[in-house]
Design a protein around this motif. Structure first.
Motif, PDB file in Angstrom:
ATOM      1  N   LYS A  42       0.860  -1.178   0.000  1.00 45.62           N
ATOM      2  CA  LYS A  42       0.000   0.000   0.000  1.00 45.62           C
ATOM      3  C   LYS A  42       0.897   1.229   0.000  1.00 45.62           C
ATOM      4  N   LEU A  43       0.702   2.097  -0.993  1.00 42.12           N
ATOM      5  CA  LEU A  43       1.432   3.355  -1.047  1.00 42.12           C
ATOM      6  C   LEU A  43       0.722   4.354  -0.150  1.00 42.12           C
ATOM      7  N   LEU A  44       1.487   5.043   0.666  1.00 36.45           N
ATOM      8  CA  LEU A  44       0.919   5.957   1.653  1.00 36.45           C
ATOM      9  C   LEU A  44       1.391   7.389   1.420  1.00 36.45           C
ATOM     10  N   GLY A  45       0.638   8.330   1.955  1.00 37.01           N
ATOM     11  CA  GLY A  45       1.027   9.735   1.893  1.00 37.01           C
ATOM     12  C   GLY A  45       1.176  10.226   0.470  1.00 37.01           C
ATOM     13  N   ALA A  46       2.228  10.972   0.230  1.00 41.30           N
ATOM     14  CA  ALA A  46       2.467  11.561  -1.089  1.00 41.30           C
ATOM     15  C   ALA A  46       2.617  10.502  -2.177  1.00 41.30           C
ATOM     16  N   MET A  52       4.389  10.084 -10.285  1.00 45.57           N
ATOM     17  CA  MET A  52       5.553   9.226 -10.525  1.00 45.57           C
ATOM     18  C   MET A  52       5.483   7.918  -9.744  1.00 45.57           C
ATOM     19  N   SER A  53       4.335   7.628  -9.125  1.00 42.64           N
ATOM     20  CA  SER A  53       4.248   6.444  -8.265  1.00 42.64           C
ATOM     21  C   SER A  53       4.499   5.140  -9.023  1.00 42.64           C
ATOM     22  N   GLU A  54       4.109   5.063 -10.279  1.00 43.69           N
ATOM     23  CA  GLU A  54       4.350   3.844 -11.063  1.00 43.69           C
ATOM     24  C   GLU A  54       5.850   3.626 -11.264  1.00 43.69           C
ATOM     25  N   MET A  55       6.584   4.692 -11.523  1.00 44.37           N
ATOM     26  CA  MET A  55       8.035   4.572 -11.679  1.00 44.37           C
ATOM     27  C   MET A  55       8.677   4.237 -10.337  1.00 44.37           C
ATOM     28  N   THR A  56       8.181   4.828  -9.275  1.00 45.24           N
ATOM     29  CA  THR A  56       8.691   4.522  -7.936  1.00 45.24           C
ATOM     30  C   THR A  56       8.510   3.041  -7.640  1.00 45.24           C
ATOM     31  N   THR A  58       8.213   0.494  -9.834  1.00 45.61           N
ATOM     32  CA  THR A  58       9.037  -0.354 -10.697  1.00 45.61           C
ATOM     33  C   THR A  58      10.526  -0.181 -10.443  1.00 45.61           C
ATOM     34  N   ALA A  59      10.991   1.051 -10.469  1.00 46.99           N
ATOM     35  CA  ALA A  59      12.430   1.312 -10.384  1.00 46.99           C
ATOM     36  C   ALA A  59      12.964   1.296  -8.959  1.00 46.99           C
ATOM     37  N   GLY A  60      12.104   1.515  -7.992  1.00 42.55           N
ATOM     38  CA  GLY A  60      12.578   1.577  -6.615  1.00 42.55           C
ATOM     39  C   GLY A  60      12.133   0.415  -5.763  1.00 42.55           C
ATOM     40  N   ILE A  61      10.851   0.366  -5.471  1.00 42.59           N
ATOM     41  CA  ILE A  61      10.320  -0.618  -4.533  1.00 42.59           C
ATOM     42  C   ILE A  61      10.455  -2.041  -5.062  1.00 42.59           C
ATOM     43  N   GLU A  62      10.004  -2.267  -6.287  1.00 40.03           N
ATOM     44  CA  GLU A  62      10.063  -3.621  -6.850  1.00 40.03           C
ATOM     45  C   GLU A  62      11.505  -4.099  -6.985  1.00 40.03           C
ATOM     46  N   GLN A  63      12.379  -3.230  -7.423  1.00 41.06           N
ATOM     47  CA  GLN A  63      13.791  -3.595  -7.570  1.00 41.06           C
ATOM     48  C   GLN A  63      14.406  -3.954  -6.215  1.00 41.06           C
ATOM     49  N   ALA A  64      14.058  -3.195  -5.184  1.00 38.55           N
ATOM     50  CA  ALA A  64      14.595  -3.473  -3.842  1.00 38.55           C
ATOM     51  C   ALA A  64      14.145  -4.847  -3.352  1.00 38.55           C
ATOM     52  N   ILE A  65      12.885  -5.189  -3.595  1.00 35.09           N
ATOM     53  CA  ILE A  65      12.366  -6.486  -3.160  1.00 35.09           C
ATOM     54  C   ILE A  65      12.991  -7.619  -3.966  1.00 35.09           C
ATOM     55  N   GLU A  71      12.561 -14.653  -6.413  1.00 35.72           N
ATOM     56  CA  GLU A  71      11.492 -15.620  -6.629  1.00 35.72           C
ATOM     57  C   GLU A  71      10.092 -15.036  -6.419  1.00 35.72           C
ATOM     58  N   VAL A  72      10.007 -13.780  -5.979  1.00 35.73           N
ATOM     59  CA  VAL A  72       8.716 -13.130  -5.759  1.00 35.73           C
ATOM     60  C   VAL A  72       7.922 -13.118  -7.060  1.00 35.73           C
ATOM     61  N   GLY A  73       6.629 -13.329  -6.931  1.00 38.17           N
ATOM     62  CA  GLY A  73       5.747 -13.272  -8.097  1.00 38.17           C
ATOM     63  C   GLY A  73       5.415 -11.832  -8.440  1.00 38.17           C
ATOM     64  N   LYS A  74       4.154 -11.564  -8.573  1.00 39.15           N
ATOM     65  CA  LYS A  74       3.661 -10.237  -8.928  1.00 39.15           C
ATOM     66  C   LYS A  74       3.722  -9.316  -7.705  1.00 39.15           C
ATOM     67  N   ILE A  75       4.116  -8.067  -7.937  1.00 43.34           N
ATOM     68  CA  ILE A  75       4.128  -7.071  -6.873  1.00 43.34           C
ATOM     69  C   ILE A  75       3.142  -5.978  -7.289  1.00 43.34           C
ATOM     70  N   THR A  76       2.136  -5.771  -6.473  1.00 42.13           N
ATOM     71  CA  THR A  76       1.139  -4.743  -6.770  1.00 42.13           C
ATOM     72  C   THR A  76       1.036  -3.779  -5.607  1.00 42.13           C
ATOM     73  N   ALA A  77       0.567  -2.575  -5.925  1.00 40.53           N
ATOM     74  CA  ALA A  77       0.444  -1.551  -4.888  1.00 40.53           C
ATOM     75  C   ALA A  77      -0.947  -0.941  -4.924  1.00 40.53           C
ATOM     76  N   LEU A  78      -1.550  -0.892  -3.771  1.00 37.03           N
ATOM     77  CA  LEU A  78      -2.816  -0.197  -3.590  1.00 37.03           C
ATOM     78  C   LEU A  78      -2.472   1.239  -3.222  1.00 37.03           C
ATOM     79  N   LYS A  79      -3.352   2.152  -3.571  1.00 40.72           N
ATOM     80  CA  LYS A  79      -3.107   3.548  -3.198  1.00 40.72           C
ATOM     81  C   LYS A  79      -3.968   3.915  -2.006  1.00 40.72           C
TER      82      LYS A  79
END
Length: 80
Positions: A42-46, A52-56, A58-65, A71-79
Motif C-alpha cells: 500500500k502506497l501511503l502519503g504523497a 511518478m508512483s508507477e516509476m517509484t 518499478t524502479a525503486g520498490i520492486e527492484q529493492a524487493i 522468486e517473488v511473483g507479482k508485486i502490486t500496490a494499492l493507493k
C-alpha cells in the motif's frame, strides 16, 4: 520454493528504500504475501497521489524487493 518470501525479508527490502519515500512525504506498507508468492503493498502519503508512483514502484520498490527475493511473483500496490 516460495517459503523464502517472508514478511521480515519484505520489510527489510522496504526499509532500504523507505528513507527516499519519506523524504518526499510518502511511505509504503506491506499488506499481504499470498500463498503463491505475490506481494501486495500500500502506497501511503504523497506516494499514493504522486504522478511518478508507477516509476517509484518499478524502479525503486520492486527492484529493492527482487534484489533480495528474485522468486517473488507479482508485486502490486494499492493507493491510500
Amino acid at each position: 520454493m516460495r517459503s523464502t518470501i517472508t514478511p521480515t525479508k519484505v520489510q527489510e527490502s522496504l526499509n532500504s528504500i523507505r528513507p527516499y519515500l519519506q523524504k518526499d512525504g510518502g511511505d509504503v506498507e506491506l499488506v499481504e504475501i499470498t500463498d503463491n508468492g505475490d506481494i501486495v503493498l500500500k502506497l501511503l502519503g504523497a506516494c499514493s497521489s504522486c504522478s511518478m508512483s508507477e516509476m517509484t514502484m518499478t524502479a525503486g520498490i520492486e527492484q529493492a524487493i527482487r534484489s533480495v527475493m528474485p522468486e517473488v511473483g507479482k508485486i502490486t500496490a494499492l493507493k491510500d
